[in-house]
Motif scaffolding. Structure first.
Motif, PDB file in Angstrom:
ATOM      1  N   UNK A 198       0.810  -1.220   0.000  1.00 52.33           N
ATOM      2  CA  UNK A 198       0.000   0.000   0.000  1.00 52.33           C
ATOM      3  C   UNK A 198       0.848   1.278   0.000  1.00 52.33           C
ATOM      4  N   UNK A 199       1.966   1.250   0.702  1.00 51.59           N
ATOM      5  CA  UNK A 199       2.758   2.476   0.843  1.00 51.59           C
ATOM      6  C   UNK A 199       3.971   2.519  -0.086  1.00 51.59           C
ATOM      7  N   UNK A 200       4.751   1.451  -0.117  1.00 49.67           N
ATOM      8  CA  UNK A 200       6.033   1.492  -0.810  1.00 49.67           C
ATOM      9  C   UNK A 200       5.925   1.209  -2.311  1.00 49.67           C
ATOM     10  N   UNK A 201       5.210   0.176  -2.691  1.00 51.10           N
ATOM     11  CA  UNK A 201       5.143  -0.164  -4.121  1.00 51.10           C
ATOM     12  C   UNK A 201       4.574   0.960  -4.989  1.00 51.10           C
ATOM     13  N   UNK A 202       3.512   1.651  -4.581  1.00 54.23           N
ATOM     14  CA  UNK A 202       3.051   2.765  -5.416  1.00 54.23           C
ATOM     15  C   UNK A 202       4.115   3.865  -5.581  1.00 54.23           C
ATOM     16  N   UNK A 203       4.863   4.132  -4.527  1.00 57.55           N
ATOM     17  CA  UNK A 203       5.922   5.135  -4.617  1.00 57.55           C
ATOM     18  C   UNK A 203       7.017   4.662  -5.577  1.00 57.55           C
ATOM     19  N   UNK A 220      12.869   9.559  -1.234  1.00 57.78           N
ATOM     20  CA  UNK A 220      11.409   9.686  -1.180  1.00 57.78           C
ATOM     21  C   UNK A 220      10.812   8.864  -0.044  1.00 57.78           C
ATOM     22  N   UNK A 221      11.319   7.650   0.140  1.00 58.59           N
ATOM     23  CA  UNK A 221      10.822   6.792   1.218  1.00 58.59           C
ATOM     24  C   UNK A 221      11.167   7.404   2.571  1.00 58.59           C
ATOM     25  N   UNK A 224       9.298  -4.487   4.388  1.00 58.79           N
ATOM     26  CA  UNK A 224       8.348  -3.515   3.859  1.00 58.79           C
ATOM     27  C   UNK A 224       8.939  -2.536   2.870  1.00 58.79           C
ATOM     28  N   UNK A 225      10.275  -2.367   2.905  1.00 58.02           N
ATOM     29  CA  UNK A 225      10.913  -1.394   2.010  1.00 58.02           C
ATOM     30  C   UNK A 225      11.901  -2.067   1.062  1.00 58.02           C
ATOM     31  N   UNK A 226      12.903  -2.771   1.594  1.00 55.75           N
ATOM     32  CA  UNK A 226      13.979  -3.262   0.734  1.00 55.75           C
ATOM     33  C   UNK A 226      13.574  -4.449  -0.133  1.00 55.75           C
ATOM     34  N   UNK A 227      12.716  -5.307   0.334  1.00 55.52           N
ATOM     35  CA  UNK A 227      12.273  -6.422  -0.504  1.00 55.52           C
ATOM     36  C   UNK A 227      11.483  -5.927  -1.731  1.00 55.52           C
ATOM     37  N   UNK A 228      10.584  -4.962  -1.574  1.00 52.97           N
ATOM     38  CA  UNK A 228       9.839  -4.491  -2.763  1.00 52.97           C
ATOM     39  C   UNK A 228      10.686  -3.800  -3.830  1.00 52.97           C
ATOM     40  N   UNK A 229      11.816  -3.205  -3.448  1.00 54.27           N
ATOM     41  CA  UNK A 229      12.610  -2.475  -4.449  1.00 54.27           C
ATOM     42  C   UNK A 229      13.161  -3.416  -5.520  1.00 54.27           C
TER      43      UNK A 229
END
Length: 141
Positions: A51-56, A88-89, A132-137
């Motif tokens: 919801x938060x990281x992937x859209x960004x 940005x994150x 929540x942050x590094x895996x999605x990148x």
């Protein structure tokens, strides 16, 4: 003086924004602790990522941006792209990430375990930074 009133309004607006942010962080903290207690920390990580990281991340990634200044497939723009995503994150979700790290960085002595150094943290119950942050990148790349 008219300008003095504007300064007072700016100060009041900043204080109100800070109060709203503090209240939001408090609610997020309660949710994270509750999910961790229920053994559902992974769901919090996945939801934050989705919801938060992937859209960004999706708003920043494009083949043109990735290949910026180089031939197609060279990923010459990867460094600047990752730098932009990290900035940005941090600016958007930095306070939430700091809160989640602080909540779960509990020493073993706090849990009643004896003869263990107080600096030894327990494993994270909810790890928004890694999951929540590094895996999605790299997933998005």
């Amino acid at each position: 003086d008219v300008h003095d009133d504007d300064d007072d309004d700016d100060e009041g607006s900043k204080e109100m924004k800070k109060a709203i942010e503090d209240e939001s962080l408090l609610m997020i903290g309660h949710c994270l602790r509750g999910l961790a207690l229920l053994g559902r920390g992974k769901e919090a990580e996945n939801t934050f990522a989705r919801v938060a990281i992937m859209p960004l991340i999706r708003s920043k990634i494009s083949m043109g941006r990735l290949d910026e200044g180089g031939s197609r497939g060279e990923c010459a723009g990867l460094f600047s792209l990752l730098d932009d995503i990290a900035f940005s994150i941090a600016s958007t979700f930095g306070s939430v990430l700091q809160l989640s790290e602080g909540i779960f960085a509990v020493s073993k002595n706090d849990e009643g375990v004896k003869d263990v150094p107080t600096q030894s943290p327990l494993p994270m119950e909810v790890d928004l930074v890694t999951c929540g942050v590094w895996v999605p990148i790299p997933t998005a790349l």
